[in-house]
Every structure is written in structure tokens, then in C-alpha cells.
Design an enzyme around this catalytic site. Sequence first.
Site, mmCIF file in Angstrom:
data_model
loop_
_atom_site.group_PDB
_atom_site.id
_atom_site.type_symbol
_atom_site.label_atom_id
_atom_site.label_comp_id
_atom_site.label_asym_id
_atom_site.label_seq_id
_atom_site.Cartn_x
_atom_site.Cartn_y
_atom_site.Cartn_z
ATOM 1 N N LYS A 71 0.740 -1.207 -0.158
ATOM 2 C CA LYS A 71 0.080 0.066 0.146
ATOM 3 C C LYS A 71 1.044 1.362 0.204
ATOM 4 O O LYS A 71 1.816 1.354 0.901
ATOM 5 C CB LYS A 71 -0.812 -0.037 1.322
ATOM 6 C CG LYS A 71 -1.886 1.205 1.346
ATOM 7 C CD LYS A 71 -3.212 0.922 0.484
ATOM 8 C CE LYS A 71 -3.864 2.159 -0.047
ATOM 9 N NZ LYS A 71 -3.276 2.703 -1.160
ATOM 10 N N GLN A 115 7.107 3.677 4.002
ATOM 11 C CA GLN A 115 5.869 3.470 4.094
ATOM 12 C C GLN A 115 5.567 2.269 4.818
ATOM 13 O O GLN A 115 4.449 2.207 5.522
ATOM 14 C CB GLN A 115 5.385 3.225 2.477
ATOM 15 C CG GLN A 115 3.842 3.342 2.293
ATOM 16 C CD GLN A 115 3.259 4.560 1.982
ATOM 17 O OE1 GLN A 115 3.879 5.365 1.552
ATOM 18 N NE2 GLN A 115 2.250 5.013 2.760
ATOM 19 N N LYS A 131 5.424 3.588 8.685
ATOM 20 C CA LYS A 131 4.089 4.369 8.628
ATOM 21 C C LYS A 131 2.767 3.723 8.772
ATOM 22 O O LYS A 131 2.037 3.826 9.295
ATOM 23 C CB LYS A 131 4.085 5.436 7.546
ATOM 24 C CG LYS A 131 3.068 6.299 7.360
ATOM 25 C CD LYS A 131 2.917 7.364 5.951
ATOM 26 C CE LYS A 131 4.132 7.593 5.460
ATOM 27 N NZ LYS A 131 3.659 8.425 4.313
ATOM 28 N N LYS A 148 5.116 1.688 -2.921
ATOM 29 C CA LYS A 148 5.457 2.894 -3.770
ATOM 30 C C LYS A 148 5.623 2.750 -5.069
ATOM 31 O O LYS A 148 6.265 1.656 -5.522
ATOM 32 C CB LYS A 148 6.486 3.911 -3.199
ATOM 33 C CG LYS A 148 5.974 5.202 -3.101
ATOM 34 C CD LYS A 148 5.109 5.559 -2.090
ATOM 35 C CE LYS A 148 4.815 7.168 -2.000
ATOM 36 N NZ LYS A 148 4.306 7.657 -0.967
ATOM 37 N N ASP A 167 0.199 10.445 -4.787
ATOM 38 C CA ASP A 167 1.306 11.340 -4.089
ATOM 39 C C ASP A 167 1.625 12.563 -4.776
ATOM 40 O O ASP A 167 0.572 12.985 -5.643
ATOM 41 C CB ASP A 167 2.481 10.151 -3.866
ATOM 42 C CG ASP A 167 3.469 10.771 -3.070
ATOM 43 O OD1 ASP A 167 3.470 10.551 -1.980
ATOM 44 O OD2 ASP A 167 4.582 11.235 -3.613
ATOM 45 N N ASN A 207 -1.920 18.825 -2.297
ATOM 46 C CA ASN A 207 -2.938 18.323 -1.603
ATOM 47 C C ASN A 207 -2.631 18.476 0.008
ATOM 48 O O ASN A 207 -3.460 18.753 0.662
ATOM 49 C CB ASN A 207 -2.889 16.855 -2.028
ATOM 50 C CG ASN A 207 -3.916 16.088 -1.156
ATOM 51 O OD1 ASN A 207 -3.477 15.273 -0.245
ATOM 52 N ND2 ASN A 207 -5.179 16.157 -1.363
HETATM 53 P P1 NDP Z 1 1.273 17.701 -4.711
HETATM 54 O O1 NDP Z 1 1.648 17.365 -6.230
HETATM 55 O O2 NDP Z 1 -0.299 17.916 -4.411
HETATM 56 O O3 NDP Z 1 1.725 18.938 -4.198
HETATM 57 C C1 NDP Z 1 3.368 18.904 -4.276
HETATM 58 C C2 NDP Z 1 3.639 20.319 -3.737
HETATM 59 O O4 NDP Z 1 5.203 20.359 -3.465
HETATM 60 C C3 NDP Z 1 3.411 21.487 -4.820
HETATM 61 O O5 NDP Z 1 3.089 22.703 -4.293
HETATM 62 C C4 NDP Z 1 4.813 21.301 -5.511
HETATM 63 O O6 NDP Z 1 5.174 22.517 -6.246
HETATM 64 C C5 NDP Z 1 5.639 21.187 -4.395
HETATM 65 N N1 NDP Z 1 6.867 20.250 -4.707
HETATM 66 C C6 NDP Z 1 6.970 19.130 -5.218
HETATM 67 N N2 NDP Z 1 8.288 18.759 -5.680
HETATM 68 C C7 NDP Z 1 8.937 19.727 -5.453
HETATM 69 C C8 NDP Z 1 10.346 19.794 -5.537
HETATM 70 N N3 NDP Z 1 11.309 19.178 -5.713
HETATM 71 N N4 NDP Z 1 10.676 21.188 -5.192
HETATM 72 C C9 NDP Z 1 9.910 22.103 -4.648
HETATM 73 N N5 NDP Z 1 8.701 21.867 -4.580
HETATM 74 C C10 NDP Z 1 8.117 20.786 -4.643
HETATM 75 O O7 NDP Z 1 1.823 16.513 -3.833
HETATM 76 P P2 NDP Z 1 1.405 15.926 -2.202
HETATM 77 O O8 NDP Z 1 0.903 17.194 -1.516
HETATM 78 O O9 NDP Z 1 0.313 15.196 -2.326
HETATM 79 O O10 NDP Z 1 2.543 15.582 -1.414
HETATM 80 C C11 NDP Z 1 3.386 16.398 -0.712
HETATM 81 C C12 NDP Z 1 4.400 15.658 -0.089
HETATM 82 O O11 NDP Z 1 3.834 14.827 0.972
HETATM 83 C C13 NDP Z 1 5.072 14.500 -0.400
HETATM 84 O O12 NDP Z 1 6.505 14.396 0.250
HETATM 85 C C14 NDP Z 1 4.513 13.317 -0.491
HETATM 86 O O13 NDP Z 1 5.321 12.183 -0.607
HETATM 87 C C15 NDP Z 1 3.786 13.512 0.777
HETATM 88 N N6 NDP Z 1 2.574 12.718 1.414
HETATM 89 C C16 NDP Z 1 1.578 12.642 0.460
HETATM 90 C C17 NDP Z 1 0.475 12.120 0.805
HETATM 91 C C18 NDP Z 1 -0.740 12.136 0.259
HETATM 92 O O14 NDP Z 1 -1.839 11.598 0.639
HETATM 93 N N7 NDP Z 1 -1.005 12.863 -1.158
HETATM 94 C C19 NDP Z 1 0.464 11.083 1.928
HETATM 95 C C20 NDP Z 1 1.622 11.291 3.087
HETATM 96 C C21 NDP Z 1 2.605 12.027 2.297
HETATM 97 P P3 NDP Z 1 4.899 22.645 -7.701
HETATM 98 O O15 NDP Z 1 3.311 22.658 -8.130
HETATM 99 O O16 NDP Z 1 5.458 24.036 -8.339
HETATM 100 O O17 NDP Z 1 5.599 21.373 -8.404
HETATM 101 O O1 2IT Z 2 3.091 8.868 1.333
HETATM 102 C C1 2IT Z 2 1.861 8.395 1.702
HETATM 103 O O2 2IT Z 2 1.584 7.972 2.580
HETATM 104 C C2 2IT Z 2 1.024 8.557 0.681
HETATM 105 N N1 2IT Z 2 1.216 8.952 -0.769
HETATM 106 C C3 2IT Z 2 -0.477 7.868 0.690
HETATM 107 C C4 2IT Z 2 -0.367 6.349 0.267
HETATM 108 C C5 2IT Z 2 -1.805 5.925 0.240
HETATM 109 O O3 2IT Z 2 -1.808 4.814 -0.003
HETATM 110 O O4 2IT Z 2 -2.794 6.482 0.595
#
Ligand code: NDP
Ligand code: 2IT
Length: 445
Positions: free
Chosen positions: A90, A111, A114, A126, A166, A241
Site C-alpha cells: 500500500k 511506508q 508508517k 510505492k 502522491d 494536496n
Molecule cells: P502535490 O503534487 O499535491 O503537491 C506537491 C507540492 O510540493 C506542490 O506545491 C509542488 O510545487 C511542491 N513540490 C513538489 N516537488 C517539489 C520539488 N522538488 N521542489 C519544490 N517544490 C516541490 O503532492 P502532495 O501534496 O500529495 O505531496 C506532498 C508531500 O507529501 C510529498 O512528500 C508526499 O510524498 C507526501 N505525502 C503525500 C500524501 C498524500 O496523501 N498525497 C500522504 C503522505 C505524504 P509545484 O506545483 O511547483 O511542483
Molecule cells: O506517502 C503516503 O503515505 C501517500 N502518498 C499515501 C499512500 C496511500 O496509499 O494512501
Amino acid sequence: MNNYAQSLVERLESRTEPKSLFIQAVKEVFESLDPIISENPDIEAYSILERISEPERQVMFRVCWTDDNGKVQVNRGYRVGFSSVLGPYKGGLRFHPTVRLDVIKFLAFEQIFKNSLTGLSIGGGKGGSDFNPKGKSDGEIMRFCQAFMSELYHFLGENTDVPAGDIGVGSREIGYLFGQYKRLTKRFEQGVLTGKQVGLGGSLVRKEATGFGAVYFAQEMLKKKKDSLQDKVCVVSGSGNVALYCAKKLKDLGAKVVAMSDSSGSIHDPNGVDLDLVRSIKEVERGRIDSYTVRRHGSKFFPEKKVWQFKCDLAFPCATQNELNQEDLETLIENGCKGVVEGANMPTTPEAVHVLQEKDMLFAPGKAANAGGVAVSALEMQQNASLQSWSFREVDKRLQEIMASIHDDCVHFAEKYHRPNNYVFGANVAGFLRVADAVKAYGVI
Ligand code: NDP
Ligand code: 2IT
């Protein structure tokens, strides 16, 4: 680090690229395990660390698709199934040009622990691609997702491997991926992907879950110190997100978010960021964050600058790995910041984590603080399996309970081993023990 763990790290390093993120993640976990390895000789005798740090399977594949100009494009796809001892693999899918095998391995490794912390039946995995969604039309995104799934579907199943979103993957992409899975398998197997659109098998609160969960975790930490989020000034990196819903929950609980960012730079709004405006720019228009300042009087855009330069009480890195380094942390501390809560995966560099721990600052590691997203994914799987859909209130309540329970497990193990306030230690030990027990219980497989 314990000698057994250290020799294994050296062996892994000899087979990995320099500056590997995977090795960074492994070291962070193994460093916490010294007292556990000393008191449990079975860990070495049964080669538990070797078995936990070697992925069960890694798939890499070519993804060919046609862009809007009729040109054939080629990307690389990945899926790492790291551990299935606690349940089906997952974990999310990341679409970003920086994706390579090492990135996916580090994320899949994180993961495992977590997912273990959530207490639910989910293993660690992943995947993703070096595909860059930025500037692509909706048709291009759809064709890429279909091509990606045409290779990936062989390896998925609601009891085998269940991807989600992600970076670069949200409910739109999950919809296209599900559609192609359904077309190829001729099965309406709803639980094979999570993060689906609400109304199409997606769970309420999944979209908000990671950000909300991180704030619930911060709330528990502050409560333990007889403090709260009320009137705390916060900075949140990213505007995707996780960042958006982290900022929303902070605001709901009385804090003020004064800065957010994307990969082009940061915005500062001393009156408190207008989250509806950021959401409309990022979620609806899929635009750049600098356009915020055009529409909001009194705010400023700082190209290529990070949010850590602004004065705050608490910092929430919610964008990407290693985005908050020692220099950034020193700036935060000079400006009066009291703690860091990780919404992203491994956003704080090891050097910065070391400083946070030396100064006994509040520090919530991602594998505990951002577990809310995957936890609600597991609740989505439960709803799909039982043909139910629970109310927003019900899922949110369960999310809060899960985050409070993860918090309490971290505190329990940190205190048991005389490392009070060390949530890194508590999270690693609590996550590891459940996985290690299962590895041993299932025999040599
Ligand atoms: P999104 O794609 O929705 O948003 C990512 C954000 O981070 C954007 O604002 C993006 O800017 C910025 N960003 C991404 N990569 C870079 C980079 N290399 N340098 C600078 N800014 C960057 O992703 P999420 O919000 O889903 O994910 C954000 C973090 O949270 C990640 O580390 C992800 O692994 C983690 N995460 C996500 C989960 C989920 O449910 N979605 C769960 C747990 C953890 P821009 O738009 O300019 O690219
Ligand atoms: O980093 C994370 O925990 C996620 N991107 C979410 C994974 C999931 O299966 O919901």
C-alpha cells in the site's frame, strides 16, 4: 549505530548510488533500533533487518504514449513492493521528473513503518514515473495514465497491491488509472486503488486526510505540553494536496498561516493566507503561486525562496524530501520557531533533525505525522470491501482517533526507552516492532 545494523548499512551502501535517499531513510530507522537489537537477539539471528531492508519485488517498465502534437513520448514506470507482512502493498504513485528507483525505494521503505503505525492491515509499497504532469493537457494526462496502467495492472489487486496518490497524482489521475484497470481486467474491483473521487468509490476525508492528520498530530503534541494551536503563526511549504489541507485545519483550529510555496517560490501574507484563493489557483486553475499576489493586497511573492525565511512559531514542511536543511532550521530558530511537523515524506535533512533533537524542540517525523492519508486510504478499502460509504464526520472521527493513537504509541516507546519527547525514536520503534513480529511469525518465506 549497533554493529549488526552498521554492517548491513555498509552492505546496502556498496550496492546503491551515492547520496541515496533510500540509505538516508534506512539509517534513520536503524539508528533508533540500538536498544531493541540489544535486548532481542532474535532480530540478528533471524536476519530481520536484512529481510526488512530488501524489497520483496521491484518492477520497472517502459511507458509509451502520444502527446497532443502526435509525437510519441517514452517514460519509465516503477512499482516497489517492499513488504507485505502486514497486508497488501500500500502506498502512493508519484509523477514527477525527479522520480528514479532510489526515490521510490526510499518512499516504499518509509511506508512500511508508517503503515505499521496506523495499526491497520497494510504493507508497504510505492510507485511512480519520471513523467512531468506540469503543462500537460487533460488528454495527455489521460493517455499517460492509461499507458502506465497497461503495464502496472499485472501486478495489482485489492489483496496484492493497492496504489493511491502522491506528488502529481490526485483523484483525476486515479480516475483514469481505475478506468484503464477496469477496461483491461473486465473487473469492477473498486478496492484496487484508493483516493478515488467521492461518489465513485472514494472515501470522504481522503483528500483532506494527510494535511488534517498532520495537524491532529501536532495538536496532540502541544496538548501534552499544555499548549494549543490557538494563535500560533505557521508557515507551510508547498501548495498541493497535503499543504492545502494542513493549512486549512491549522486555520480551523485558530492558528494563522502566513506563508506557502510551490517550486517557483514563496508567498508571504501577514494577514493570513487566503486558502480559498490558493486552492482555486492550484486545484482548479493548476497555475503558479505567484498569481496569488496579483489578487491579494498586502501579500508578496519571493521567487525561488523557501518559506523558512519567515517568522513563525511552527513550520510544516509539506512539499518534498530534504526541503528543510540545517541552514533553514537555523533561520527558523533565530526567528523564534519552536517546532517542525512533517507533512511530507522525509522533508527535514538528517543534519537539521539532529539540531532539532539537540535543542529538544518539538519535532514530528513524517512517518507518524503524515500517516493520516494512508490510514484513510485503508478506511476507503474497508468501505469498498463492505459496500458502504461512511459520513465525513465518521471518517474524520476515525482519523482523529488513529492520529491520537499513533501519537500515544510514539510517546510510550520514547518514554519506555528513556528518550522522552523523541518522536523519531518512538515512531521508528513502534513501527518496527509490529513488522518484525510479523516477519518472524510467518517463518522464512
Ligand atoms: P502535490 O503534487 O499535491 O503537491 C506537491 C507540492 O510540493 C506542490 O506545491 C509542488 O510545487 C511542491 N513540490 C513538489 N516537488 C517539489 C520539488 N522538488 N521542489 C519544490 N517544490 C516541490 O503532492 P502532495 O501534496 O500529495 O505531496 C506532498 C508531500 O507529501 C510529498 O512528500 C508526499 O510524498 C507526501 N505525502 C503525500 C500524501 C498524500 O496523501 N498525497 C500522504 C503522505 C505524504 P509545484 O506545483 O511547483 O511542483
Ligand atoms: O506517502 C503516503 O503515505 C501517500 N502518498 C499515501 C499512500 C496511500 O496509499 O494512501
